[in-house]
Design a protein around this motif. Structure first.
Motif, mmCIF file in Angstrom:
data_model
loop_
_atom_site.group_PDB
_atom_site.id
_atom_site.type_symbol
_atom_site.label_atom_id
_atom_site.label_comp_id
_atom_site.label_asym_id
_atom_site.label_seq_id
_atom_site.Cartn_x
_atom_site.Cartn_y
_atom_site.Cartn_z
ATOM 1 N N LEU A 1 10.644 -4.422 -3.226
ATOM 2 C CA LEU A 1 11.222 -5.459 -2.365
ATOM 3 C C LEU A 1 11.412 -6.758 -3.133
ATOM 4 O O LEU A 1 12.477 -7.382 -3.070
ATOM 5 N N ASP A 2 10.386 -7.172 -3.869
ATOM 6 C CA ASP A 2 10.482 -8.409 -4.639
ATOM 7 C C ASP A 2 11.555 -8.312 -5.723
ATOM 8 O O ASP A 2 12.239 -9.294 -6.023
ATOM 9 N N ALA A 3 11.708 -7.125 -6.311
ATOM 10 C CA ALA A 3 12.729 -6.935 -7.342
ATOM 11 C C ALA A 3 14.129 -7.106 -6.755
ATOM 12 O O ALA A 3 14.980 -7.801 -7.325
ATOM 13 N N GLN B 1 9.927 4.244 -10.837
ATOM 14 C CA GLN B 1 9.106 5.401 -10.502
ATOM 15 C C GLN B 1 7.668 5.028 -10.142
ATOM 16 O O GLN B 1 7.018 5.750 -9.387
ATOM 17 N N THR B 2 7.160 3.905 -10.679
ATOM 18 C CA THR B 2 5.738 3.597 -10.502
ATOM 19 C C THR B 2 5.452 2.409 -9.601
ATOM 20 O O THR B 2 4.321 2.248 -9.134
ATOM 21 N N ALA B 3 6.432 1.566 -9.323
ATOM 22 C CA ALA B 3 6.197 0.352 -8.532
ATOM 23 C C ALA B 3 5.898 0.693 -7.080
ATOM 24 O O ALA B 3 6.395 1.684 -6.539
ATOM 25 N N ASN B 4 5.058 -0.134 -6.442
ATOM 26 C CA ASN B 4 4.852 0.047 -5.007
ATOM 27 C C ASN B 4 6.033 -0.563 -4.249
ATOM 28 O O ASN B 4 6.897 -1.220 -4.825
ATOM 29 N N SER C 1 0.809 -1.213 0.000
ATOM 30 C CA SER C 1 0.000 0.000 0.000
ATOM 31 C C SER C 1 0.849 1.273 0.000
ATOM 32 O O SER C 1 0.304 2.378 0.066
ATOM 33 N N ARG C 2 2.164 1.112 -0.085
ATOM 34 C CA ARG C 2 3.052 2.277 0.022
ATOM 35 C C ARG C 2 3.856 2.476 -1.261
ATOM 36 O O ARG C 2 4.188 1.512 -1.960
ATOM 37 N N PHE C 3 4.175 3.739 -1.527
ATOM 38 C CA PHE C 3 4.968 4.091 -2.697
ATOM 39 C C PHE C 3 6.099 5.070 -2.331
ATOM 40 O O PHE C 3 6.731 5.635 -3.213
ATOM 41 N N ASP C 4 6.350 5.269 -1.038
ATOM 42 C CA ASP C 4 7.307 6.290 -0.625
ATOM 43 C C ASP C 4 8.695 5.749 -0.314
ATOM 44 O O ASP C 4 9.626 6.511 -0.091
ATOM 45 N N ARG C 5 8.860 4.429 -0.285
ATOM 46 C CA ARG C 5 10.144 3.746 -0.040
ATOM 47 C C ARG C 5 10.670 3.942 1.380
ATOM 48 O O ARG C 5 11.730 3.427 1.716
ATOM 49 N N GLU C 6 9.942 4.683 2.208
ATOM 50 C CA GLU C 6 10.449 5.011 3.541
ATOM 51 C C GLU C 6 10.687 3.764 4.387
ATOM 52 O O GLU C 6 11.732 3.602 5.009
#
Length: 257
Positions: A238-240, A230-233, A197-202
């Motif tokens: 993490l999976d990448a 730029q677009t992945a959650n 649910s996050r896209f901020d990488r924090e």
């Protein structure tokens, strides 16, 4: 016989003590510092044990923890904080955690207008190519392969055999604990749900102990495109990284054979 009984009693005491230590939980409630109202769906992660949870409608939460564990609290629009678990918190009950709102500012957006000439061959070159990402597979490796840009696909596939291994070693070679957290994060359903649910990488930066530039560089060196980064959650990132590391281990083994 007496020695066996003493040993058995000692093992029983140790196992009970370990069970009690593992079962310890901290309770708390998260509120808005400006009006003392409870905050629902605040993300809470125990950075030491790599487990997570969220607050309920009353701002309440509970999470497994031991003394000196660090809890990370984050919520959209609020400043994230880290709180250390203390013995008195564990022994004497709930604690109140206050989050402070951030000032939200809209970034300026610049729109470049296309200057059309009326000649198709000229105008078509002004239109950006939005479908320039491809994935390449490496024979002998499981998975779907690497994602690369159209202009340098072959170069990146060849480079992926060397660059990710060296870069990941530089990033994590002296941080074995962070590398082990990758597996823990993938196994914990609560963590995966939070990251999805996050896209901020924090949360990823905190858990892996890297900054945003290094995190993006890791994914880039694993031959994922700029568009994906730029677009992945956060779960996809993490999976990448995890998939890249598994492929790196396979390549490392094949080099030694």
């Amino acid at each position: 016989m007496k020695n066996y009984l003493i040993l058995f009693a000692f093992l029983m005491v140790c196992s009970v003590g370990m069970a009690q230590e593992q079962a310890e939980k901290v309770l708390g409630v998260v509120i808005n510092a400006s009006d003392d109202k409870p905050l629902e769906n605040v993300h809470i992660v125990n950075l030491n044990q790599v487990i997570g949870t969220t607050t309920n409608s009353k701002g309440e939460f509970q999470i497994s923890a031991k003394a000196n564990d660090t809890l990370h609290f984050s919520f959209l629009g609020f400043k994230s904080i880290k709180v250390r678990v203390t013995n008195d918190w564990l022994k004497f009950g709930s604690s109140k955690i206050e989050l402070t709102e951030l000032a939200l500012a809209l970034e300026e957006v610049v729109v470049n207008q296309l200057k059309l000439t009326g000649y198709l061959e000229v105008d078509i070159k002004q239109v950006p190519d939005i479908n320039n990402n491809y994935r390449y597979s490496i024979s002998g490796l499981e998975g779907t392969g690497y994602e690369a840009s159209k202009k340098s696909g072959l170069t990146k596939v060849i480079g992926s055999i060397f660059n990710p291994a060296d870069f990941l070693h530089r990033m994590f070679g002296k941080k074995p604990n962070e590398l082990r957290k990758l597996k823990k994060m993938k196994e914990d359903d609560e963590i995966r749900n939070l990251l999805a649910s996050r896209f901020d990488r924090e949360m990823l930066m905190v858990l892996l102990n890297v900054d945003r530039v290094d995190l993006d560089e890791i994914v880039s060196q694993c031959n994922y495109s700029k568009g994906f980064i730029q677009t992945a959650n956060d779960l996809q990132i993490l999976d990448a990284i995890s998939g890249c590391y598994e492929e790196y281990k396979l390549l490392s083994r094949s080099r030694r054979l």
